[in-house]
Design a protein around this motif. Structure first.
Motif, PDB file in Angstrom:
ATOM      1  N   ILE A 111      -3.215  -7.261   2.911  1.00 32.42           N
ATOM      2  CA  ILE A 111      -1.921  -6.985   2.298  1.00 32.42           C
ATOM      3  C   ILE A 111      -1.427  -5.633   2.800  1.00 32.42           C
ATOM      4  CG2 ILE A 111      -0.696  -6.594   0.133  1.00 32.42           C
ATOM      5  CD1 ILE A 111      -2.822  -8.441  -1.191  1.00 32.42           C
ATOM      6  N   GLU A 112      -0.257  -5.668   3.438  1.00 28.70           N
ATOM      7  CA  GLU A 112       0.326  -4.430   3.957  1.00 28.70           C
ATOM      8  C   GLU A 112       1.493  -4.008   3.078  1.00 28.70           C
ATOM      9  OE1 GLU A 112       2.210  -2.470   7.998  1.00 28.70           O
ATOM     10  OE2 GLU A 112       1.962  -4.639   7.912  1.00 28.70           O
ATOM     11  N   LEU A 113       1.459  -2.755   2.653  1.00 30.00           N
ATOM     12  CA  LEU A 113       2.553  -2.180   1.880  1.00 30.00           C
ATOM     13  C   LEU A 113       3.472  -1.452   2.852  1.00 30.00           C
ATOM     14  CD1 LEU A 113       0.525  -0.770  -1.153  1.00 30.00           C
ATOM     15  CD2 LEU A 113       1.671  -2.985  -0.933  1.00 30.00           C
ATOM     16  N   LYS A 114       4.638  -2.052   3.126  1.00 33.70           N
ATOM     17  CA  LYS A 114       5.633  -1.442   4.026  1.00 33.70           C
ATOM     18  C   LYS A 114       6.442  -0.431   3.236  1.00 33.70           C
ATOM     19  CE  LYS A 114       5.859  -3.495   8.149  1.00 33.70           C
ATOM     20  NZ  LYS A 114       5.667  -2.796   9.385  1.00 33.70           N
ATOM     21  N   LYS A 168      -4.034 -13.578  13.136  1.00 30.40           N
ATOM     22  CA  LYS A 168      -5.101 -14.349  12.494  1.00 30.40           C
ATOM     23  C   LYS A 168      -4.588 -15.115  11.273  1.00 30.40           C
ATOM     24  CE  LYS A 168      -9.092 -11.677  13.854  1.00 30.40           C
ATOM     25  NZ  LYS A 168      -9.908 -12.816  14.199  1.00 30.40           N
ATOM     26  N   GLY A 169      -3.307 -14.911  10.934  1.00 28.84           N
ATOM     27  CA  GLY A 169      -2.724 -15.599   9.789  1.00 28.84           C
ATOM     28  C   GLY A 169      -3.134 -15.021   8.446  1.00 28.84           C
ATOM     29  N   LEU A 170      -3.657 -13.802   8.432  1.00 30.98           N
ATOM     30  CA  LEU A 170      -4.140 -13.184   7.194  1.00 30.98           C
ATOM     31  C   LEU A 170      -3.158 -12.195   6.579  1.00 30.98           C
ATOM     32  CD1 LEU A 170      -7.838 -12.446   8.238  1.00 30.98           C
ATOM     33  CD2 LEU A 170      -7.077 -14.106   6.534  1.00 30.98           C
ATOM     34  N   LEU A 171      -2.195 -11.708   7.365  1.00 34.34           N
ATOM     35  CA  LEU A 171      -1.330 -10.613   6.909  1.00 34.34           C
ATOM     36  C   LEU A 171      -0.252 -11.091   5.951  1.00 34.34           C
ATOM     37  CD1 LEU A 171      -0.788  -7.540   7.358  1.00 34.34           C
ATOM     38  CD2 LEU A 171       0.956  -8.249   8.999  1.00 34.34           C
ATOM     39  N   ARG A 172      -0.131 -10.374   4.834  1.00 35.74           N
ATOM     40  CA  ARG A 172       0.955 -10.570   3.873  1.00 35.74           C
ATOM     41  C   ARG A 172       1.628  -9.210   3.716  1.00 35.74           C
ATOM     42  NH1 ARG A 172      -0.903 -14.537   5.160  1.00 35.74           N
ATOM     43  NH2 ARG A 172      -1.790 -16.245   3.984  1.00 35.74           N
ATOM     44  N   VAL A 173       2.925  -9.145   3.985  1.00 39.60           N
ATOM     45  CA  VAL A 173       3.649  -7.873   3.955  1.00 39.60           C
ATOM     46  C   VAL A 173       4.505  -7.801   2.696  1.00 39.60           C
ATOM     47  CG1 VAL A 173       5.283  -6.385   5.170  1.00 39.60           C
ATOM     48  CG2 VAL A 173       3.672  -7.789   6.473  1.00 39.60           C
ATOM     49  N   LEU A 174       4.389  -6.680   1.983  1.00 42.26           N
ATOM     50  CA  LEU A 174       5.171  -6.447   0.768  1.00 42.26           C
ATOM     51  C   LEU A 174       5.978  -5.170   0.917  1.00 42.26           C
ATOM     52  CD1 LEU A 174       2.493  -7.069  -2.005  1.00 42.26           C
ATOM     53  CD2 LEU A 174       4.120  -8.688  -1.054  1.00 42.26           C
ATOM     54  N   ASP A 175       7.086  -5.107   0.207  1.00 45.15           N
ATOM     55  CA  ASP A 175       7.907  -3.903   0.173  1.00 45.15           C
ATOM     56  C   ASP A 175       7.249  -2.915  -0.793  1.00 45.15           C
ATOM     57  OD1 ASP A 175       9.760  -1.906  -0.180  1.00 45.15           O
ATOM     58  OD2 ASP A 175      11.385  -3.228  -0.815  1.00 45.15           O
ATOM     59  N   GLN A 182       6.286  -4.098  -9.882  1.00 43.71           N
ATOM     60  CA  GLN A 182       6.793  -5.198  -9.042  1.00 43.71           C
ATOM     61  C   GLN A 182       5.817  -5.470  -7.889  1.00 43.71           C
ATOM     62  OE1 GLN A 182       9.703  -6.913  -9.586  1.00 43.71           O
ATOM     63  NE2 GLN A 182       9.296  -8.245  -7.843  1.00 43.71           N
ATOM     64  N   VAL A 183       5.309  -4.400  -7.259  1.00 46.41           N
ATOM     65  CA  VAL A 183       4.336  -4.554  -6.171  1.00 46.41           C
ATOM     66  C   VAL A 183       3.080  -5.240  -6.720  1.00 46.41           C
ATOM     67  CG1 VAL A 183       2.894  -3.340  -4.484  1.00 46.41           C
ATOM     68  CG2 VAL A 183       5.246  -2.569  -4.894  1.00 46.41           C
ATOM     69  N   THR A 184       2.644  -4.798  -7.904  1.00 47.61           N
ATOM     70  CA  THR A 184       1.460  -5.398  -8.530  1.00 47.61           C
ATOM     71  C   THR A 184       1.681  -6.893  -8.757  1.00 47.61           C
ATOM     72  OG1 THR A 184       0.913  -3.313  -9.628  1.00 47.61           O
ATOM     73  CG2 THR A 184      -0.079  -5.306 -10.537  1.00 47.61           C
ATOM     74  N   ALA A 185       2.864  -7.262  -9.240  1.00 43.76           N
ATOM     75  CA  ALA A 185       3.172  -8.677  -9.500  1.00 43.76           C
ATOM     76  C   ALA A 185       3.161  -9.488  -8.206  1.00 43.76           C
ATOM     77  CB  ALA A 185       4.528  -8.796 -10.197  1.00 43.76           C
ATOM     78  N   GLU A 186       3.696  -8.922  -7.129  1.00 43.21           N
ATOM     79  CA  GLU A 186       3.706  -9.643  -5.851  1.00 43.21           C
ATOM     80  C   GLU A 186       2.296  -9.802  -5.309  1.00 43.21           C
ATOM     81  OE1 GLU A 186       6.566  -8.810  -2.858  1.00 43.21           O
ATOM     82  OE2 GLU A 186       8.155  -8.376  -4.303  1.00 43.21           O
TER      83      GLU A 186
END
Length: 196
Positions: A111-114, A168-175, A182-186
């Motif tokens: 999980i990447e926090l942009k 690898k299909g593992l990355l999920r990017v969040l704002d 809100q970040v916690t919920a995502e």
């Protein structure tokens, strides 16, 4: 559940890791903490690290991966973990993948926090003010100049991990600039078990 949280310094990885720990009971594995614990325990890998650290050198990827390999064998990490501060480079990610494959396990998500880097400087200033208001000591690297240096190092060394894990299909990017809850919920949505 085996996770890595990515994002530059000040992106909120520590805050979100603490919430994941609380919600899911996963240990947060900090490579710095693990290195110190392995040295204190006198494990074979810890003894190698101690020699390198005593001479002022940087601990090799091989030693760090060895410490992670030992730590994830402990009972509290068998059901999953959050890696904090590792991997920092693509070669470290490759070494981590090899070690996990040897154990017959893999990562569930990265999980990447942009975040907006300019806004991060303001966030760090607020963190310093909040820390001082609580009467706690401020981290040495929580000043604008040190922080900018850490951002440059992140961009050069760690940011390429995004592409590595995306392939690898593992990355999920969040704002990561959204409110903390809100970040916690995502993140919670990402971590929900997917129907088979």
């Amino acid at each position: 559940m085996r996770l890595i949280l990515l994002g530059p310094p000040g992106a909120g990885k520590g805050t979100q890791s603490a919430r994941i720990v609380e919600q899911h009971g996963l240990p947060q594995l900090s490579t710095g903490d693990m290195l110190r614990a392995a040295v204190a325990a006198g494990t074979p890998v810890g003894l190698k690290a101690k020699d390198v650290m005593a001479s002022g050198g940087l601990v090799s990827d091989e030693i760090v991966v060895g410490i992670v390999a030992d730590r994830i064998e402990e009972p509290d990490a068998r059901g999953g973990f959050i890696l904090d501060g590792f991997p920092r480079t693509v070669p470290q990610a490759e070494a981590l993948d090899r070690m996990l494959a040897e154990k017959g396990i893999g990562l569930d998500a990265v999980i990447e926090l942009k975040v907006d880097e300019n806004a991060l400087v303001d966030r760090i200033a607020k963190r310093v003010a909040d820390t001082l208001a609580r009467g706690e000591p401020v981290r040495k690297d929580d000043n604008p100049e040190a922080f900018k240096t850490r951002l440059v190092a992140y961009r050069e060394l760690t940011a390429p991990l995004s592409e590595y894990y995306a392939k690898k299909g593992l990355l999920r990017v969040l704002d990561g600039m959204q409110p903390i809850d809100q970040v916690t919920a995502e993140i919670a949505r990402i971590l929900q078990p997917q129907p088979a």
